[in-house]
Each structure stands twice: as structure tokens, then as C-alpha cells.
Design an enzyme around this catalytic site. Structure first.
Site, PDB file in Angstrom:
ATOM      1  N   CYS A 156     -12.087 -96.239  -6.613  1.00  9.40           N
ATOM      2  CA  CYS A 156     -11.647 -97.427  -7.422  1.00  9.40           C
ATOM      3  C   CYS A 156     -11.369 -98.786  -6.899  1.00  9.40           C
ATOM      4  CB  CYS A 156      -9.985 -96.940  -8.114  1.00  9.40           C
ATOM      5  SG  CYS A 156      -9.699 -98.171  -9.273  1.00  9.40           S
ATOM      6  N   TYR A 170     -14.347-101.777  -7.085  1.00  7.25           N
ATOM      7  CA  TYR A 170     -13.803-102.962  -8.062  1.00  7.25           C
ATOM      8  C   TYR A 170     -14.253-104.100  -7.112  1.00  7.25           C
ATOM      9  CZ  TYR A 170     -11.386-101.812 -12.192  1.00  7.25           C
ATOM     10  OH  TYR A 170     -11.161-101.511 -13.601  1.00  7.25           O
ATOM     11  N   GLU A 211     -15.616 -93.291 -11.921  1.00  2.00           N
ATOM     12  CA  GLU A 211     -15.480 -94.726 -11.990  1.00  2.00           C
ATOM     13  C   GLU A 211     -16.938 -95.103 -12.737  1.00  2.00           C
ATOM     14  OE1 GLU A 211     -13.942 -98.181 -11.119  1.00  2.00           O
ATOM     15  OE2 GLU A 211     -12.951 -96.278 -10.543  1.00  2.00           O
ATOM     16  N   TYR A 216     -10.708-109.860  -7.999  1.00  2.00           N
ATOM     17  CA  TYR A 216     -11.780-108.730  -7.116  1.00  2.00           C
ATOM     18  C   TYR A 216     -12.595-108.962  -6.060  1.00  2.00           C
ATOM     19  CZ  TYR A 216      -8.609-105.782 -10.115  1.00  2.00           C
ATOM     20  OH  TYR A 216      -7.470-105.259 -10.724  1.00  2.00           O
TER      21      TYR A 216
END
Length: 123
Positions: free
Chosen positions: A38, A42, A108, A66
Site C-alpha cells: 500500500c 501509492y 492493491e 503521494y
């Protein structure tokens, strides 16, 4: 308010449930393996979008977060913590870490794909 009332997509629900179950039932090292995708994905998506996003993008704050150096530094710390945990783990535990990383990476991808397709519950 609308965000809080929006139900999780099936893929998102599955992913969150997987992470919660891993946090509850697995050792710290395996949890790190499950959480790492994750953070890492990102960061990579943020940087990719940053170079392609048009000016005035309504998601610019998300992109800046991000793609930003502060987030990338945090990702580096999570990678380092995961590597450190793996270095001290038995081969069997390290394989469980790898399995958790693989599964979370799959989830994801499913999460991003479900958002792209505006996935909803069929029933």
C-alpha cells in the site's frame, strides 16, 4: 460527509478485511509484508501521475501528497523496517512475509482496478 457514507467497493472491503485479519492473526513481520505494498504503490502511482496530470487537476492535493518527498521518505522507512524484520526472521517466517506481500499487492491492484471501473456490489 459523502465520503463517510460511501460503501466500500467489494475489492476495497476484501483488501481492508485482509489487512485487519493479518494484523490480528499474524506476527509483526508478516503484517509489515502485508502493509508495504500500500505504501510503496501509492508512492509510485503518485510520482507517475504527477508528471502526467494536467494543470488544475482536482486531485492535485492527493497527487502532491503521494508524490512528495515526505511521503517517499516514510515509504523508505517502511521498506527499511520490513527489510530489518526479514533479516531477523526464520526462512519460514520470511516466506510468510513474501506471501503476505504478494497477496496484498494483488489486492492493491484489485482496489485500483475496482475504482477505475467504479465497481459496486452486485447484490
Amino acid at each position: 460527509m459523502a465520503f463517510a457514507q460511501t460503501p466500500l467497493s467489494p475489492a476495497c472491503h476484501h483488501y481492508v478485511s485482509y489487512l485487519l485479519a493479518t494484523a490480528y492473526a499474524e506476527p509483526y513481520e508478516v503484517l509489515l509484508g502485508a502493509l508495504l505494498p500500500c505504501f510503496w504503490i501509492y508512492a509510485e502511482v503518485g510520482r507517475d501521475i504527477l508528471v502526467r496530470a494536467p494543470p488544475g487537476n482536482p486531485y492535485q492535493a492527493w497527487i502532491d501528497t503521494y508524490a512528495g518527498e515526505e511521503f517517499h521518505a516514510a515509504v523508505g522507512r517502511v521498506i527499511a523496517a520490513t527489510d530489518e524484520a526479514a533479516a531477523g526472521a526464520s526462512p519460514a517466517l520470511r516466506e510468510r512475509m513474501h506471501a503476505a506481500f504478494r497477496r496484498a499487492t494483488q489486492l492493491e491492484w484489485m482496489f485500483w482496478d475496482s475504482a477505475y471501473r467504479l465497481e459496486g456490489w452486485q447484490v
